[in-house]
Write a protein that holds these residues in place. Structure first.
Motif, mmCIF file in Angstrom:
data_model
loop_
_atom_site.group_PDB
_atom_site.id
_atom_site.type_symbol
_atom_site.label_atom_id
_atom_site.label_comp_id
_atom_site.label_asym_id
_atom_site.label_seq_id
_atom_site.Cartn_x
_atom_site.Cartn_y
_atom_site.Cartn_z
ATOM 1 N N LEU A 58 -0.088 -4.267 -5.853
ATOM 2 C CA LEU A 58 -0.108 -2.678 -5.147
ATOM 3 C C LEU A 58 -1.560 -2.064 -5.246
ATOM 4 O O LEU A 58 -2.066 -2.219 -6.088
ATOM 5 C CB LEU A 58 1.131 -1.897 -6.042
ATOM 6 N N ILE A 59 -1.710 -1.183 -4.086
ATOM 7 C CA ILE A 59 -2.734 -0.311 -4.002
ATOM 8 C C ILE A 59 -2.113 1.002 -3.759
ATOM 9 O O ILE A 59 -1.331 1.102 -2.695
ATOM 10 C CB ILE A 59 -3.587 -0.693 -3.097
ATOM 11 N N VAL B 107 1.040 -0.999 -0.050
ATOM 12 C CA VAL B 107 0.018 0.041 0.012
ATOM 13 C C VAL B 107 0.815 1.448 0.066
ATOM 14 O O VAL B 107 1.693 1.296 1.006
ATOM 15 C CB VAL B 107 -0.760 0.161 1.406
ATOM 16 N N ILE B 108 0.977 1.799 -1.141
ATOM 17 C CA ILE B 108 1.459 3.330 -1.150
ATOM 18 C C ILE B 108 0.555 4.429 -0.847
ATOM 19 O O ILE B 108 -0.456 4.581 -1.717
ATOM 20 C CB ILE B 108 2.334 3.214 -2.646
ATOM 21 N N LYS C 117 -9.564 -2.989 -0.104
ATOM 22 C CA LYS C 117 -9.584 -3.288 -1.367
ATOM 23 C C LYS C 117 -8.597 -4.732 -1.715
ATOM 24 O O LYS C 117 -8.605 -5.033 -2.807
ATOM 25 C CB LYS C 117 -8.923 -2.329 -2.059
ATOM 26 N N THR C 118 -8.152 -5.420 -0.752
ATOM 27 C CA THR C 118 -7.312 -6.345 -0.974
ATOM 28 C C THR C 118 -7.818 -7.357 -0.146
ATOM 29 O O THR C 118 -8.299 -7.321 1.088
ATOM 30 C CB THR C 118 -5.772 -6.142 -0.798
ATOM 31 N N GLU C 119 -7.427 -8.960 -0.560
ATOM 32 C CA GLU C 119 -7.734 -9.891 0.534
ATOM 33 C C GLU C 119 -6.676 -10.722 0.765
ATOM 34 O O GLU C 119 -6.333 -12.025 1.099
ATOM 35 C CB GLU C 119 -8.749 -10.974 -0.182
ATOM 36 N N ALA C 120 -5.344 -9.910 0.576
ATOM 37 C CA ALA C 120 -3.910 -10.585 0.736
ATOM 38 C C ALA C 120 -3.888 -11.213 2.379
ATOM 39 O O ALA C 120 -4.646 -10.344 3.143
ATOM 40 C CB ALA C 120 -3.116 -9.681 0.248
ATOM 41 N N ILE D 47 2.774 -1.106 4.109
ATOM 42 C CA ILE D 47 2.323 0.034 3.973
ATOM 43 C C ILE D 47 3.385 1.078 4.022
ATOM 44 O O ILE D 47 4.361 1.064 4.927
ATOM 45 C CB ILE D 47 1.207 0.627 5.248
ATOM 46 N N HIS D 48 3.518 1.867 2.867
ATOM 47 C CA HIS D 48 4.460 3.054 2.787
ATOM 48 C C HIS D 48 4.262 4.153 2.420
ATOM 49 O O HIS D 48 3.237 4.357 1.762
ATOM 50 C CB HIS D 48 5.481 2.575 1.827
ATOM 51 N N ASP D 49 4.939 5.304 2.851
ATOM 52 C CA ASP D 49 4.816 6.540 2.556
ATOM 53 C C ASP D 49 5.283 6.939 1.020
ATOM 54 O O ASP D 49 6.351 6.720 0.994
ATOM 55 C CB ASP D 49 5.306 7.583 3.516
ATOM 56 N N GLY D 50 4.439 7.323 0.170
ATOM 57 C CA GLY D 50 4.798 7.779 -1.160
ATOM 58 C C GLY D 50 6.260 8.690 -1.103
ATOM 59 O O GLY D 50 7.026 8.525 -2.051
#
Length: 230
Positions: A53-54, A10-11, A97-100, A105-108
């Protein structure tokens, strides 16, 4: 994927960049002719553990992001989630939005992220429910009351400055977001801490800064140009 478990990156690029002070999203500033957020996307796109990726983004900036994805030929599956009023809300929209099995999670706006830190975060999930990159504080940290009177001094040897990425079991993180959605948190680790879950700290480095002020972009340009020149 790691040990049969899927991983979504997640970005986050939906912030208001208020402290940046330029009336524009710092994630679209250029470093060596590439946007700041490109470097984060590239790092997670190239990581062997990441399945998809999201991007958490402002609705009005989605066309610009889609253009970037097409231009840079990002081939892994990628979705865009509309950001919320806060970082906390944006993360929640993304992980819905994911079922992973896991989310990282990362800051863009942290373009200097290294593959080793991504790997260590994900590999730590074999033993923990959550993990985050951080650095030990170089300075003495004081805790004050509401009147700015010092009430405690932390030990530098165990005082950390938290960075990203942060990695979690998705189901647990989703449950914690729903349980504590009325409480303000500044990072996702705080949600698991409320349940007394152990969070693993991964020793990062001081170049993994988040571009926050306008001065930061010049520092990061100089560093990234040196890095890319190697």
């Amino acid at each position: 994927m790691i040990d049969g478990k899927t991983v979504t990156a997640v970005i986050l690029v939906a912030g208001n960049s208020t402290r940046y002070g330029q009336n524009r999203n710092k994630n679209f500033e250029l470093i060596n002719k590439k946007t700041v957020m490109f470097y984060s996307l590239k790092a997670f796109h190239e990581n062997a553990y990441i399945d998809n990726l999201i991007i958490g983004a402002k609705q009005e900036e989605i066309p610009k992001i889609k253009e970037l994805i097409q231009k840079e030929k990002i081939s892994k599956p990628i979705q865009i989630a509309i950001g919320g009023k806060s970082r906390q809300e944006t993360v929640y929209h993304c992980i819905q939005k994911t079922e992973a099995d896991m989310v990282i999670i990362h800051d863009g706006a942290r373009p200097a992220i290294k593959q080793d830190y991504i790997n260590q975060c994900i590999e730590s999930m074999k033993e923990y429910k959550g993990a985050t990159v951080g650095v030990l504080s170089k300075d003495t940290i004081k805790i004050t009351d509401e009147n700015n009177i010092v009430i405690q001094t932390t030990k530098r040897s165990n005082t950390w400055i938290v960075q990203t990425p942060q990695c979690f079991e998705r189901k647990i993180l989703l449950e914690m977001h729903e349980k504590y959605k009325q409480e303000e948190v500044t990072d996702d680790c705080m949600l698991l801490e409320k349940q007394n879950e152990k969070i693993k700290m991964i020793q990062g480095d001081y170049t993994n800064i988040k571009i926050t002020t306008f001065e930061d972009i010049e520092v990061m340009r100089e560093f990234m140009n040196k890095l890319l020149a190697k």
